[in-house]
Design a protein around this motif. Structure first.
Motif, PDB file in Angstrom:
ATOM      1  N   MET A 224     -32.794 -51.167 -93.647  1.00  0.00           N
ATOM      2  CA  MET A 224     -32.314 -49.958 -92.985  1.00  0.00           C
ATOM      3  C   MET A 224     -33.414 -48.910 -92.940  1.00  0.00           C
ATOM      4  O   MET A 224     -33.596 -48.237 -91.913  1.00  0.00           O
ATOM      5  CB  MET A 224     -31.086 -49.433 -93.726  1.00  0.00           C
ATOM      6  CG  MET A 224     -30.315 -48.379 -92.964  1.00  0.00           C
ATOM      7  SD  MET A 224     -28.703 -48.126 -93.715  1.00  0.00           S
ATOM      8  CE  MET A 224     -28.203 -46.649 -92.828  1.00  0.00           C
ATOM      9  N   ARG A 225     -34.148 -48.759 -94.004  1.00  0.00           N
ATOM     10  CA  ARG A 225     -35.265 -47.809 -94.017  1.00  0.00           C
ATOM     11  C   ARG A 225     -36.278 -48.160 -92.927  1.00  0.00           C
ATOM     12  O   ARG A 225     -36.876 -47.282 -92.319  1.00  0.00           O
ATOM     13  CB  ARG A 225     -35.973 -47.834 -95.374  1.00  0.00           C
ATOM     14  CG  ARG A 225     -35.195 -47.235 -96.520  1.00  0.00           C
ATOM     15  CD  ARG A 225     -36.114 -47.000 -97.703  1.00  0.00           C
ATOM     16  NE  ARG A 225     -35.366 -46.671 -98.905  1.00  0.00           N
ATOM     17  CZ  ARG A 225     -35.062 -47.541 -99.864  1.00  0.00           C
ATOM     18  NH1 ARG A 225     -35.469 -48.804 -99.746  1.00  0.00           N
ATOM     19  NH2 ARG A 225     -34.380 -47.172-100.921  1.00  0.00           N
ATOM     20  N   GLU A 226     -36.470 -49.447 -92.693  1.00  0.00           N
ATOM     21  CA  GLU A 226     -37.456 -49.898 -91.724  1.00  0.00           C
ATOM     22  C   GLU A 226     -36.949 -49.836 -90.289  1.00  0.00           C
ATOM     23  O   GLU A 226     -37.676 -50.153 -89.350  1.00  0.00           O
ATOM     24  CB  GLU A 226     -37.888 -51.334 -92.056  1.00  0.00           C
ATOM     25  CG  GLU A 226     -38.641 -51.444 -93.376  1.00  0.00           C
ATOM     26  CD  GLU A 226     -38.966 -52.878 -93.751  1.00  0.00           C
ATOM     27  OE1 GLU A 226     -38.447 -53.798 -93.081  1.00  0.00           O
ATOM     28  OE2 GLU A 226     -39.729 -53.073 -94.708  1.00  0.00           O
ATOM     29  N   GLY A 227     -35.692 -49.441 -90.114  1.00  0.00           N
ATOM     30  CA  GLY A 227     -35.145 -49.346 -88.770  1.00  0.00           C
ATOM     31  C   GLY A 227     -34.712 -50.660 -88.185  1.00  0.00           C
ATOM     32  O   GLY A 227     -34.412 -50.743 -87.001  1.00  0.00           O
ATOM     33  N   ASP A 228     -34.656 -51.695 -89.001  1.00  0.00           N
ATOM     34  CA  ASP A 228     -34.313 -53.018 -88.495  1.00  0.00           C
ATOM     35  C   ASP A 228     -32.810 -53.177 -88.323  1.00  0.00           C
ATOM     36  O   ASP A 228     -32.359 -53.994 -87.528  1.00  0.00           O
ATOM     37  CB  ASP A 228     -34.859 -54.074 -89.462  1.00  0.00           C
ATOM     38  CG  ASP A 228     -34.651 -55.489 -88.963  1.00  0.00           C
ATOM     39  OD1 ASP A 228     -34.719 -55.687 -87.735  1.00  0.00           O
ATOM     40  OD2 ASP A 228     -34.417 -56.392 -89.782  1.00  0.00           O
ATOM     41  N   VAL A 229     -32.004 -52.433 -89.076  1.00  0.00           N
ATOM     42  CA  VAL A 229     -30.549 -52.547 -89.003  1.00  0.00           C
ATOM     43  C   VAL A 229     -29.944 -51.156 -88.913  1.00  0.00           C
ATOM     44  O   VAL A 229     -30.547 -50.164 -89.329  1.00  0.00           O
ATOM     45  CB  VAL A 229     -29.971 -53.300 -90.225  1.00  0.00           C
ATOM     46  CG1 VAL A 229     -30.495 -54.726 -90.279  1.00  0.00           C
ATOM     47  CG2 VAL A 229     -30.291 -52.572 -91.525  1.00  0.00           C
ATOM     48  N   VAL A 230     -28.733 -51.101 -88.381  1.00  0.00           N
ATOM     49  CA  VAL A 230     -28.048 -49.818 -88.251  1.00  0.00           C
ATOM     50  C   VAL A 230     -27.168 -49.530 -89.461  1.00  0.00           C
ATOM     51  O   VAL A 230     -26.739 -48.391 -89.681  1.00  0.00           O
ATOM     52  CB  VAL A 230     -27.218 -49.795 -86.950  1.00  0.00           C
ATOM     53  CG1 VAL A 230     -25.972 -50.666 -87.065  1.00  0.00           C
ATOM     54  CG2 VAL A 230     -26.842 -48.373 -86.574  1.00  0.00           C
ATOM     55  N   ALA A 231     -26.900 -50.555 -90.268  1.00  0.00           N
ATOM     56  CA  ALA A 231     -26.102 -50.386 -91.481  1.00  0.00           C
ATOM     57  C   ALA A 231     -26.422 -51.541 -92.426  1.00  0.00           C
ATOM     58  O   ALA A 231     -26.952 -52.571 -92.000  1.00  0.00           O
ATOM     59  CB  ALA A 231     -24.604 -50.371 -91.152  1.00  0.00           C
ATOM     60  N   CYS A 232     -26.076 -51.360 -93.682  1.00  0.00           N
ATOM     61  CA  CYS A 232     -26.307 -52.455 -94.633  1.00  0.00           C
ATOM     62  C   CYS A 232     -25.312 -52.388 -95.773  1.00  0.00           C
ATOM     63  O   CYS A 232     -24.759 -51.326 -96.086  1.00  0.00           O
ATOM     64  CB  CYS A 232     -27.743 -52.447 -95.159  1.00  0.00           C
ATOM     65  SG  CYS A 232     -28.064 -51.263 -96.473  1.00  0.00           S
ATOM     66  N   LEU A 233     -25.101 -53.533 -96.376  1.00  0.00           N
ATOM     67  CA  LEU A 233     -24.241 -53.671 -97.546  1.00  0.00           C
ATOM     68  C   LEU A 233     -25.132 -54.118 -98.689  1.00  0.00           C
ATOM     69  O   LEU A 233     -25.778 -55.173 -98.608  1.00  0.00           O
ATOM     70  CB  LEU A 233     -23.153 -54.714 -97.279  1.00  0.00           C
ATOM     71  CG  LEU A 233     -22.152 -54.975 -98.397  1.00  0.00           C
ATOM     72  CD1 LEU A 233     -21.251 -53.762 -98.604  1.00  0.00           C
ATOM     73  CD2 LEU A 233     -21.306 -56.208 -98.078  1.00  0.00           C
ATOM     74  N   CYS A 234     -25.199 -53.315 -99.754  1.00  0.00           N
ATOM     75  CA  CYS A 234     -26.113 -53.651-100.842  1.00  0.00           C
ATOM     76  C   CYS A 234     -25.602 -53.060-102.152  1.00  0.00           C
ATOM     77  O   CYS A 234     -24.539 -52.446-102.201  1.00  0.00           O
ATOM     78  CB  CYS A 234     -27.525 -53.153-100.538  1.00  0.00           C
ATOM     79  SG  CYS A 234     -27.687 -51.358-100.512  1.00  0.00           S
ATOM     80  N   SER A 235     -26.383 -53.233-103.215  1.00  0.00           N
ATOM     81  CA  SER A 235     -25.983 -52.740-104.531  1.00  0.00           C
ATOM     82  C   SER A 235     -26.684 -51.445-104.909  1.00  0.00           C
ATOM     83  O   SER A 235     -26.568 -50.979-106.035  1.00  0.00           O
ATOM     84  CB  SER A 235     -26.282 -53.807-105.597  1.00  0.00           C
ATOM     85  OG  SER A 235     -27.660 -54.131-105.602  1.00  0.00           O
ATOM     86  N   ASN A 236     -27.398 -50.846-103.958  1.00  0.00           N
ATOM     87  CA  ASN A 236     -28.109 -49.594-104.204  1.00  0.00           C
ATOM     88  C   ASN A 236     -27.223 -48.422-103.810  1.00  0.00           C
ATOM     89  O   ASN A 236     -26.719 -48.363-102.686  1.00  0.00           O
ATOM     90  CB  ASN A 236     -29.414 -49.580-103.401  1.00  0.00           C
ATOM     91  CG  ASN A 236     -30.346 -48.461-103.823  1.00  0.00           C
ATOM     92  OD1 ASN A 236     -29.914 -47.353-104.115  1.00  0.00           O
ATOM     93  ND2 ASN A 236     -31.635 -48.762-103.865  1.00  0.00           N
ATOM     94  N   SER A 237     -27.046 -47.469-104.705  1.00  0.00           N
ATOM     95  CA  SER A 237     -26.143 -46.343-104.454  1.00  0.00           C
ATOM     96  C   SER A 237     -26.840 -45.128-103.855  1.00  0.00           C
ATOM     97  O   SER A 237     -26.181 -44.126-103.558  1.00  0.00           O
ATOM     98  CB  SER A 237     -25.462 -45.920-105.763  1.00  0.00           C
ATOM     99  OG  SER A 237     -26.420 -45.462-106.708  1.00  0.00           O
TER     100      SER A 237
END
Length: 288
Positions: free
Chosen positions: A134-147
């Motif tokens: 997401m930071r790299e602009g590759d996706v518009v959203a993400c599901l992860c374990s980072n809060s």
């Protein structure tokens, strides 16, 4: 004003992984795609792509990708409110972990995607590093374990996934006959999803073990379980995924009573429009 045909060329090159494939998608020649990218770079005064071996966005290109993805979603919302405008097909590029995809994800978003006529481009990435996409602009959203949300984004918790250290009874008898201890962990083969997967390391550290251990790499959630069932190693498997094998006695815990709880977070850009807001609501309802 930025010419959105140039941004479309940039986004398509990144999504398809090449100038020739982007040309096929957009109905243009490879040279025409290259010319659009060069024009975009001239207009903003810096490179937007690293061209080899596989095209990757530069930091400036990444910011442009974030922008164009949000614009596409807003255009879809505008078309809904102005019936005279043709409603563009919405495609969301989302990064998520393989375990969620293999368990609860499809049932959570299936009806929503049908109702919205929404297409998803799902990028499988380890839950600990999906936010990088997401930071790299590759996706518009993400599901992860980072809060921690990236600047300009929102973060919504979606509950926890419980992981258990599972193996076959025969594997446990062979490698853990003397118990779950440092000596057995040093020699018993584990199964790890990929080089960026830290679940195994986190579980062992939680149990007090910080040393090295042998392991297989298996970048498939379903294959991961099959390797465990074949007696090749023990691994951290979602309890929801392993439930039938646990109930049948095919898999057992090598450390009874212990588990690893991973909280999942849904990240999305703040100004992505109603589609993302409604998708977020559907995910929250499914995980409540």
């Amino acid at each position: 004003m930025i010419d959105y045909k140039l941004l479309e060329a940039l986004a398509t090159v990144i999504e398809t992984g090449g100038f020739e494939r982007a040309g096929v998608v957009l109905g243009l020649s490879q040279s025409a795609i290259s010319q659009r990218i060069r024009t975009l770079e001239i207009r903003i005064g810096q490179p937007v792509l690293l061209r080899s071996p596989v095209p990757r966005a530069t930091p400036a290109g990444q910011r442009l990708l974030n922008h164009v993805q949000q614009v596409q979603l807003l255009e879809r919302d505008l078309a809904k409110s102005l019936p005279s405008l043709p409603e563009p097909t919405a495609r969301l590029r989302i990064a998520l972990n393989a375990d969620s995809l293999a368990t609860w994800w499809a049932s959570a978003i299936g009806e929503f995607c049908r109702d919205e006529a929404l297409l998803l481009d799902m990028v499988i990435e380890d839950q600990d590093i999906a936010l990088r996409r997401m930071r790299e602009g590759d996706v518009v959203a993400c599901l992860c374990s980072n809060s921690q949300p990236v600047p300009g984004a929102r973060c919504v918790p979606l509950g926890k996934m419980s992981y258990l250290p599972l193996a076959t009874p025969s594997y446990k008898a062979q490698h853990f006959s003397q118990g779950f201890n440092e000596q057995s962990l040093q020699s018993a083969p584990a199964i790890v999803f990929g080089p960026n997967d830290q679940l195994q390391h986190r579980f062992l550290a939680q149990s007090g073990y910080h040393g090295a251990f042998p392991y297989h790499l298996c970048p498939s959630s379903e294959g991961f379980v099959k390797l465990a069932l074949a007696g090749m190693g023990y691994g951290m498997i979602p309890e929801i995924q392993a439930k039938p094998d646990i109930e049948a006695g095919r898999l057992i815990s090598i450390a009874p009573g212990q588990s690893l709880e991973v909280t999942l977070y849904w990240h999305f850009w703040r100004h992505s429009g109603g589609v993302i807001e409604r998708l977020t609501a559907a995910l929250k309802a499914a995980r409540s």
